[in-house]
Design a protein around this motif. Structure first.
Motif, PDB file in Angstrom:
ATOM      1  N   LEU A 173      -4.969   0.019   6.244  1.00  0.00           N
ATOM      2  CA  LEU A 173      -3.993  -1.061   6.108  1.00  0.00           C
ATOM      3  C   LEU A 173      -2.711  -0.761   6.883  1.00  0.00           C
ATOM      4  O   LEU A 173      -2.140  -1.653   7.514  1.00  0.00           O
ATOM      5  CB  LEU A 173      -3.668  -1.317   4.635  1.00  0.00           C
ATOM      6  CG  LEU A 173      -4.738  -2.065   3.837  1.00  0.00           C
ATOM      7  CD1 LEU A 173      -4.354  -2.126   2.366  1.00  0.00           C
ATOM      8  CD2 LEU A 173      -4.938  -3.461   4.382  1.00  0.00           C
TER       9      LEU A 173
ATOM     10  N   TYR B 185       0.815  -1.215   0.000  1.00  0.00           N
ATOM     11  CA  TYR B 185       0.000   0.000   0.000  1.00  0.00           C
ATOM     12  C   TYR B 185       0.857   1.277   0.000  1.00  0.00           C
ATOM     13  O   TYR B 185       0.358   2.358  -0.281  1.00  0.00           O
ATOM     14  CB  TYR B 185      -0.945   0.020   1.208  1.00  0.00           C
ATOM     15  CG  TYR B 185      -0.233   0.006   2.539  1.00  0.00           C
ATOM     16  CD1 TYR B 185       0.173   1.183   3.131  1.00  0.00           C
ATOM     17  CD2 TYR B 185       0.047  -1.189   3.185  1.00  0.00           C
ATOM     18  CE1 TYR B 185       0.854   1.164   4.334  1.00  0.00           C
ATOM     19  CE2 TYR B 185       0.712  -1.210   4.383  1.00  0.00           C
ATOM     20  CZ  TYR B 185       1.113  -0.030   4.956  1.00  0.00           C
ATOM     21  OH  TYR B 185       1.775  -0.030   6.140  1.00  0.00           O
TER      22      TYR B 185
ATOM     23  N   MET C 248      -8.174   3.716   2.603  1.00  0.00           N
ATOM     24  CA  MET C 248      -7.848   2.293   2.652  1.00  0.00           C
ATOM     25  C   MET C 248      -6.378   2.084   3.006  1.00  0.00           C
ATOM     26  O   MET C 248      -6.045   1.176   3.764  1.00  0.00           O
ATOM     27  CB  MET C 248      -8.177   1.647   1.301  1.00  0.00           C
ATOM     28  CG  MET C 248      -8.100   0.176   1.320  1.00  0.00           C
ATOM     29  SD  MET C 248      -9.290  -0.459   2.503  1.00  0.00           S
ATOM     30  CE  MET C 248      -9.149  -2.159   2.169  1.00  0.00           C
TER      31      MET C 248
ATOM     32  N   GLU D 241     -10.532   7.642  -1.478  1.00  0.00           N
ATOM     33  CA  GLU D 241     -10.856   6.253  -1.126  1.00  0.00           C
ATOM     34  C   GLU D 241      -9.585   5.430  -0.947  1.00  0.00           C
ATOM     35  O   GLU D 241      -9.469   4.616  -0.026  1.00  0.00           O
ATOM     36  CB  GLU D 241     -11.746   5.623  -2.191  1.00  0.00           C
ATOM     37  CG  GLU D 241     -13.134   6.218  -2.225  1.00  0.00           C
ATOM     38  CD  GLU D 241     -13.982   5.651  -3.356  1.00  0.00           C
ATOM     39  OE1 GLU D 241     -13.503   4.755  -4.085  1.00  0.00           O
ATOM     40  OE2 GLU D 241     -15.110   6.111  -3.499  1.00  0.00           O
ATOM     41  N   THR D 242      -8.644   5.630  -1.825  1.00  0.00           N
ATOM     42  CA  THR D 242      -7.382   4.902  -1.737  1.00  0.00           C
ATOM     43  C   THR D 242      -6.614   5.328  -0.492  1.00  0.00           C
ATOM     44  O   THR D 242      -6.017   4.494   0.190  1.00  0.00           O
ATOM     45  CB  THR D 242      -6.527   5.160  -2.983  1.00  0.00           C
ATOM     46  OG1 THR D 242      -7.291   4.887  -4.140  1.00  0.00           O
ATOM     47  CG2 THR D 242      -5.281   4.306  -2.980  1.00  0.00           C
TER      48      THR D 242
END
Length: 174
Positions: free
Chosen positions: A140, A123, A136, A132-133
């Motif tokens: 993570l 990531y 996330m 959104e990324t």
């Protein structure tokens, strides 16, 4: 003999002279006279006494009755022994449950740690301009931080817990 038997059975049943007199519809002094051997109950009264005491008339007339305090103590000690065994079994069950819970926790921590270690944090190369990324990626990263930094401490705690539960159960078995 009758007087001694009436007194012994009355006491073993936990009745006072007054309580027995009420049950037999006589005065307390009558019970006292019977127990002192100054008078005896008639046949109908003997039957009533045997019914209240749940004892055969022949026992009232013929045998000496010894108070059952020793039997009461034996019964109480047997009940306490059963209760102690039940409590020991519950404690042992809880210790076994904790033991296997710690082992399972250790296995799960090891598996997640290995997976995260092998994946090399993919990531970190993501494009964080997309909201959104970026959310996330932060999730993570937090998850990985938890398992890379905190999980080894939890694993050590789980191993210590297994050691102590095993040690406690071995001490109780001896």
């Amino acid at each position: 003999m009758l007087n001694e038997n009436i007194k012994a059975i009355r006491k073993s049943k936990g009745l006072s002279q007054e309580e027995l007199a009420v049950k037999l519809n006589v005065v307390r002094q009558t019970i006292s006279k019977w127990e002192q051997g100054l008078s005896v109950p008639d046949a109908d009264m003997l039957i009533s006494i045997s019914e209240i005491f749940e004892t055969p008339v022949s026992t009232l007339l013929g045998e000496n009755i010894i108070e059952t305090k020793a039997d009461d103590l034996k019964v109480i000690s047997e009940k306490l022994e059963i209760i102690n065994l039940q409590l020991a079994n519950r404690k042992m069950t809880k210790q076994k449950l904790l033991h296997w819970l710690f082992i399972s926790l250790g296995i799960v921590i090891m598996i997640v740690f290995i997976i995260l270690f092998i994946s090399h944090s993919p990531y970190l190369n993501w494009d964080y301009s997309n909201p959104e990324t970026s959310v996330m990626g932060v999730v993570l990263h937090a998850f990985e931080w938890l398992f890379i930094r905190v999980a080894p401490l939890l694993l050590i705690g789980a191993i210590t817990g297994v050691y102590f539960t095993r040690k406690l159960s071995n001490q109780e078995n001896n």
